[in-house]
Design a protein around this motif. Structure first.
Motif, mmCIF file in Angstrom:
data_model
loop_
_atom_site.group_PDB
_atom_site.id
_atom_site.type_symbol
_atom_site.label_atom_id
_atom_site.label_comp_id
_atom_site.label_asym_id
_atom_site.label_seq_id
_atom_site.Cartn_x
_atom_site.Cartn_y
_atom_site.Cartn_z
ATOM 1 N N LEU A 282 0.857 -1.191 0.000
ATOM 2 C CA LEU A 282 0.000 0.000 0.000
ATOM 3 C C LEU A 282 0.888 1.236 0.000
ATOM 4 C CD1 LEU A 282 -2.485 -1.137 2.770
ATOM 5 C CD2 LEU A 282 -2.787 -1.283 0.293
ATOM 6 N N SER A 283 0.590 2.149 -0.880
ATOM 7 C CA SER A 283 1.423 3.347 -0.934
ATOM 8 C C SER A 283 0.636 4.548 -0.434
ATOM 9 C CB SER A 283 1.904 3.597 -2.359
ATOM 10 O OG SER A 283 0.800 3.835 -3.205
ATOM 11 N N THR A 284 1.352 5.496 0.086
ATOM 12 C CA THR A 284 0.729 6.732 0.512
ATOM 13 C C THR A 284 0.857 7.752 -0.608
ATOM 14 O OG1 THR A 284 2.791 7.492 1.499
ATOM 15 C CG2 THR A 284 1.260 6.325 2.945
ATOM 16 N N ALA A 285 0.018 8.764 -0.587
ATOM 17 C CA ALA A 285 0.066 9.798 -1.615
ATOM 18 C C ALA A 285 1.388 10.554 -1.518
ATOM 19 C CB ALA A 285 -1.105 10.760 -1.442
ATOM 20 N N SER A 286 2.005 10.737 -2.649
ATOM 21 C CA SER A 286 3.291 11.431 -2.681
ATOM 22 C C SER A 286 3.088 12.935 -2.589
ATOM 23 C CB SER A 286 4.029 11.112 -3.977
ATOM 24 O OG SER A 286 4.290 9.750 -4.064
ATOM 25 N N ARG A 287 4.015 13.578 -1.930
ATOM 26 C CA ARG A 287 4.006 15.029 -1.887
ATOM 27 C C ARG A 287 4.687 15.548 -3.141
ATOM 28 N NH1 ARG A 287 2.424 14.905 3.029
ATOM 29 N NH2 ARG A 287 3.117 15.314 4.973
ATOM 30 N N LEU A 288 4.362 16.762 -3.512
ATOM 31 C CA LEU A 288 5.004 17.365 -4.670
ATOM 32 C C LEU A 288 6.376 17.879 -4.275
ATOM 33 C CD1 LEU A 288 1.947 19.294 -6.138
ATOM 34 C CD2 LEU A 288 2.887 17.115 -6.870
ATOM 35 N N ALA A 289 7.324 17.809 -5.179
ATOM 36 C CA ALA A 289 8.701 18.200 -4.884
ATOM 37 C C ALA A 289 8.845 19.708 -4.689
ATOM 38 C CB ALA A 289 9.623 17.737 -6.006
ATOM 39 N N ASP A 290 8.076 20.487 -5.426
ATOM 40 C CA ASP A 290 8.143 21.941 -5.318
ATOM 41 C C ASP A 290 7.305 22.390 -4.115
ATOM 42 O OD1 ASP A 290 8.400 24.639 -5.727
ATOM 43 O OD2 ASP A 290 7.231 24.700 -7.576
ATOM 44 N N PRO A 291 7.890 23.081 -3.137
ATOM 45 C CA PRO A 291 7.125 23.494 -1.951
ATOM 46 C C PRO A 291 5.960 24.427 -2.286
ATOM 47 C CG PRO A 291 9.479 23.948 -1.655
ATOM 48 C CD PRO A 291 9.295 23.441 -3.035
ATOM 49 N N LYS A 292 6.122 25.243 -3.315
ATOM 50 C CA LYS A 292 5.037 26.152 -3.701
ATOM 51 C C LYS A 292 3.854 25.356 -4.247
ATOM 52 C CE LYS A 292 4.088 30.321 -6.345
ATOM 53 N NZ LYS A 292 4.616 31.391 -7.164
ATOM 54 N N LEU A 293 4.133 24.378 -5.091
ATOM 55 C CA LEU A 293 3.048 23.558 -5.640
ATOM 56 C C LEU A 293 2.430 22.661 -4.573
ATOM 57 C CD1 LEU A 293 4.511 22.559 -9.120
ATOM 58 C CD2 LEU A 293 2.823 24.325 -8.590
ATOM 59 N N GLU A 294 3.233 22.230 -3.611
ATOM 60 C CA GLU A 294 2.690 21.414 -2.514
ATOM 61 C C GLU A 294 1.738 22.243 -1.655
ATOM 62 O OE1 GLU A 294 1.766 18.350 0.089
ATOM 63 O OE2 GLU A 294 2.535 18.327 -1.950
ATOM 64 N N ALA A 295 2.084 23.499 -1.404
ATOM 65 C CA ALA A 295 1.183 24.377 -0.652
ATOM 66 C C ALA A 295 -0.115 24.585 -1.418
ATOM 67 C CB ALA A 295 1.862 25.716 -0.378
ATOM 68 N N LEU A 296 -0.020 24.722 -2.726
ATOM 69 C CA LEU A 296 -1.207 24.864 -3.569
ATOM 70 C C LEU A 296 -2.041 23.594 -3.541
ATOM 71 C CD1 LEU A 296 -2.898 26.407 -5.689
ATOM 72 C CD2 LEU A 296 -1.342 25.510 -7.418
ATOM 73 N N ARG A 297 -1.392 22.436 -3.612
ATOM 74 C CA ARG A 297 -2.118 21.158 -3.566
ATOM 75 C C ARG A 297 -2.851 20.990 -2.254
ATOM 76 N NH1 ARG A 297 -1.972 15.871 -1.769
ATOM 77 N NH2 ARG A 297 -0.248 16.340 -0.367
ATOM 78 N N ARG A 298 -2.171 21.321 -1.151
ATOM 79 C CA ARG A 298 -2.783 21.157 0.165
ATOM 80 C C ARG A 298 -4.022 22.043 0.311
ATOM 81 N NH1 ARG A 298 0.211 18.537 4.037
ATOM 82 N NH2 ARG A 298 -0.871 19.667 5.663
ATOM 83 N N LEU A 299 -3.903 23.305 -0.108
ATOM 84 C CA LEU A 299 -5.048 24.206 -0.010
ATOM 85 C C LEU A 299 -6.160 23.757 -0.963
ATOM 86 C CD1 LEU A 299 -5.740 26.779 1.627
ATOM 87 C CD2 LEU A 299 -5.318 28.040 -0.471
#
Length: 130
Positions: free
Chosen positions: A65-82
């Motif tokens: 079972l895999s967990t969802a990967s975070r995005l490598a770019d911190p800016k895009l990860e913040a956008l994904r989270r929001l």
């Protein structure tokens, strides 16, 4: 034949039109890559935002079972989270995620653009099928 423009019967003074044009040009938006991150966040759950613990990682490796990967770019990860929060909760966004979004380099006006586009899409799809 004459044409009567009913939408603009009483146009604003010229200085107001210039100010409106400048305000429209300054509307915050997102790049094509950022819009694709927003669209992909629709499939993520709120659980994908949590950091997996040791036991979760161990069981995931044992059972595949895999967990969802975070995005490598911190800016895009913040956008994904929001975006995940906006897809799941609409305008009820956690303040911590808003602060992370702004700290990543976005402006607060982009939050409204993001949530309005997402809730408009949600309402539009529910209205069609309901």
């Amino acid at each position: 034949m004459a044409y009567l423009d009913l939408d603009n019967m009483f146009p604003a003074p010229a200085r107001n039109r210039v100010a409106q044009a400048e305000a429209a040009a300054a509307l915050p938006g997102f790049s094509a890559l950022e819009w694709s991150v927003i669209a992909l966040a629709k499939n993520d759950s709120l659980a994908s935002l949590a950091t997996p613990g040791r036991m979760s990682r161990a069981l995931g490796s044992v059972f595949g079972l895999s967990t969802a990967s975070r995005l490598a770019d911190p800016k895009l990860e913040a956008l994904r989270r929001l975006s995940v929060h906006a897809w799941r909760r609409g305008f009820a966004l956690p303040m911590a995620e808003i602060n992370r979004f702004v700290a990543a380099g976005f402006v607060e006006a982009q939050i409204e653009t993001l949530v309005t586009s997402i809730t408009g899409q949600r309402i539009g799809t529910k209205g069609r099928w309901a």
